[in-house]
Design an enzyme around this catalytic site. Structure first.
Site, PDB file in Angstrom:
ATOM      1  N   ARG A  52       0.866  -1.516  -0.188  1.00 18.08           N
ATOM      2  CA  ARG A  52       0.016   0.179  -0.122  1.00 18.08           C
ATOM      3  C   ARG A  52       1.415   1.349   0.048  1.00 18.08           C
ATOM      4  O   ARG A  52       0.147   2.556  -0.183  1.00 18.08           O
ATOM      5  CB  ARG A  52      -0.440  -0.113   0.807  1.00 18.08           C
ATOM      6  CG  ARG A  52      -1.978   1.310   1.196  1.00 18.08           C
ATOM      7  CD  ARG A  52      -3.278   0.962   2.008  1.00 18.08           C
ATOM      8  NE  ARG A  52      -2.709   0.763   3.683  1.00 18.08           N
ATOM      9  CZ  ARG A  52      -2.493   1.845   4.243  1.00 18.08           C
ATOM     10  NH1 ARG A  52      -2.505   2.844   4.126  1.00 18.08           N
ATOM     11  NH2 ARG A  52      -1.924   0.757   5.706  1.00 18.08           N
ATOM     12  N   TYR A 111     -12.657  18.043 -16.084  1.00 20.19           N
ATOM     13  CA  TYR A 111     -13.149  16.434 -16.407  1.00 20.19           C
ATOM     14  C   TYR A 111     -14.788  16.703 -15.498  1.00 20.19           C
ATOM     15  O   TYR A 111     -14.233  17.601 -14.513  1.00 20.19           O
ATOM     16  CB  TYR A 111     -11.734  16.337 -16.182  1.00 20.19           C
ATOM     17  CG  TYR A 111     -12.524  14.409 -15.982  1.00 20.19           C
ATOM     18  CD1 TYR A 111     -13.709  13.786 -16.681  1.00 20.19           C
ATOM     19  CD2 TYR A 111     -12.907  13.936 -15.228  1.00 20.19           C
ATOM     20  CE1 TYR A 111     -14.205  12.621 -16.496  1.00 20.19           C
ATOM     21  CE2 TYR A 111     -12.431  12.501 -14.721  1.00 20.19           C
ATOM     22  CZ  TYR A 111     -13.969  12.109 -15.957  1.00 20.19           C
ATOM     23  OH  TYR A 111     -13.851  10.905 -15.448  1.00 20.19           O
ATOM     24  N   ASP A 148      -3.201  19.036 -15.248  1.00 20.38           N
ATOM     25  CA  ASP A 148      -3.553  17.379 -15.587  1.00 20.38           C
ATOM     26  C   ASP A 148      -3.319  17.237 -16.748  1.00 20.38           C
ATOM     27  O   ASP A 148      -3.333  18.836 -17.841  1.00 20.38           O
ATOM     28  CB  ASP A 148      -4.611  17.488 -15.792  1.00 20.38           C
ATOM     29  CG  ASP A 148      -5.597  15.909 -15.876  1.00 20.38           C
ATOM     30  OD1 ASP A 148      -5.085  15.123 -16.733  1.00 20.38           O
ATOM     31  OD2 ASP A 148      -6.695  15.602 -15.733  1.00 20.38           O
ATOM     32  N   LYS A 196      -5.309   6.172 -19.804  1.00 14.88           N
ATOM     33  CA  LYS A 196      -5.284   6.337 -21.222  1.00 14.88           C
ATOM     34  C   LYS A 196      -4.259   6.288 -21.949  1.00 14.88           C
ATOM     35  O   LYS A 196      -3.753   4.978 -22.038  1.00 14.88           O
ATOM     36  CB  LYS A 196      -6.110   8.252 -21.051  1.00 14.88           C
ATOM     37  CG  LYS A 196      -7.013   8.671 -20.314  1.00 14.88           C
ATOM     38  CD  LYS A 196      -7.662   7.838 -20.198  1.00 14.88           C
ATOM     39  CE  LYS A 196      -9.701   8.353 -19.703  1.00 14.88           C
ATOM     40  NZ  LYS A 196      -9.380   8.460 -18.473  1.00 14.88           N
TER      41      LYS A 196
END
Length: 405
Positions: A63, A116, A188, A213
């Site tokens: 983690r 977005y 971004d 993406k």
């Protein structure tokens, strides 16, 4: 590390394939191993204590870190021009991990006019609940940020190109203004990828990606990345991710993205080349009212695109005459092009932001933030461009006849 990856003059594709890995460190295995483990054992209790105290490097628990993720993080940091990177379970995991790390009640985030849909929702419907002010300004005019900055502004956040309407922001100009006011700049870079734009080299503090993406490139995973200086990325890892979001990428997905990076330059070249051809054909079509693509000379920010992008990307937004109804009819006529959200896949994908990815905006908000009800977003894939055009243009003529009737 291989000799090739040590050279500052080594090309992008070479670094994407070799950086951070020497096969001789792993029994000569050409492909880096996949470390499917949740935890790591310590040679002694003292060693484990030193790792937990941060006095000794090493992996404790997946983690926090994992060797497979570590290699991916090294490569992304190298390609983006950052000191360090962090792999997350999604693009939204990266965004939320960053913002939760550096914000507290009473702070302000200044964001661009267009975001977005899920980012917009997190900012305006999520962070606001915790006493954080979200201020939208039109960052295509840098002076707007200068007027909006104040002592409470802690983060300036934007996308470029923006999802879905392709707006560009002058990264260097905005970064200079934000830093002068004491704010961190978060960009971004999903649409452009580090091949086309490297915001850190233009003054940004942190870069986030939906690695789902173009970085992964094959539509078979969900993932995110954060890149920045080592101190900031460590804080995001140990605060925002470890303790607040738990948004850790799986080692298997890290392996897939590391594999995807090996062809990123090749894939982006095809995406860019085909998108330019498609954009020009769309612009010339009588059914199309407007095309938004940075490579077109008619694009209002074409000059800025040439300044801060190595090429113009694979994303196109366009509007057809007749608005939402004819846009949806156009999409429904398509045969090869897939009606689907996401982007950057080998397949060409098309979607309607107002009813899909940006439906978190109210109609009034979409109008305010320049997201037209009839706007269509096209992610140009890797198919032969003639086949993309045949499908797309075959859907459009019936729209043109209907409009003319």
């Amino acid at each position: 590390m291989t000799q090739a990856s040590k050279s500052s003059s080594t090309g992008f594709a070479t670094r994407a394939i070799h950086h951070g890995y020497d096969p001789q460190d792993e029994h000569g295995a050409l492909t880096p191993p996949l470390h499917l483990t949740s935890t790591f054992s310590f040679a002694t209790a003292e060693q484990g204590g030193e790792m937990f105290a941060g006095e000794r490097p090493g992996h404790i628990y997946s983690r926090i870190s994992n060797p497979t993720l570590d290699l991916l993080e090294q490569r992304i940091a190298n390609l983006e021009g950052g000191e360090a990177a962090l792999a997350n379970s999604s693009g939204m995991g990266s965004i939320t991990s960053v913002l939760w790390t550096f914000l507290e009640p009473g702070d302000e985030v200044i964001v661009d006019k267009t975001l977005y849909g899920c980012t917009f929702s997190f900012m305006n419907h999520g962070l606001r609940k915790f006493g954080i002010t979200i201020t939208h300004v039109d960052m295509t005019i840098p002076e707007n940020l200068s007027r909006a900055m104040n002592a409470k502004t802690k983060i300036v956040y934007f996308e470029t190109p923006a999802n879905p309407n392709m707006r560009l922001v002058d990264i260097a100009a905005i970064s200079e203004i934000a830093k002068a006011g004491g704010a961190k700049v978060v960009v971004d870079n999903t649409y452009a990828t580090p091949l086309l734009t490297r915001p850190i080299e233009l003054g940004t503090d942190l870069v986030v990606h939906s690695a789902t993406k173009y970085l992964g490139g094959h539509g078979d995973l969900i993932a995110g990345m954060v890149v920045g200086n080592a101190e900031d990325v460590t804080r995001v890892r140990m605060e925002g991710m470890k303790d607040m979001t738990g948004s850790i990428m799986s080692p298997f997905n890290a392996m897939l993205i590391t594999r995807g990076l090996k062809t990123l330059e090749l894939r982006m070249a095809r995406h860019c080349e085909s998108a330019m051809i498609v954009a020009r054909e769309l612009e010339a079509h009588s059914a199309v009212e407007k095309v938004y693509f940075p490579g077109l000379e008619s694009f209002e920010q074409h000059g800025l695109a040439k300044k801060q992008m190595a090429d113009f990307g694979g994303m196109i937004a366009f509007e057809v005459h007749g608005g939402m109804r004819t846009g949806i009819e156009t999409m429904n006529r398509l045969q090869m092009i897939q009606r689907a959200v996401s982007l950057g896949d080998a397949e060409t994908l098309i979607q309607h932001p107002a009813s899909m990815t940006h439906s978190t905006y109210t109609p009034e908000e979409r109008a305010e933030h320049d997201i037209g009800e009839g706007l269509i977003r096209l992610s140009v894939g890797l198919e032969n461009v003639d086949d993309i055009l045949e499908d797309l243009m075959g859907a459009l003529p019936s729209v043109a006849r209907k409009v003319a009737a």
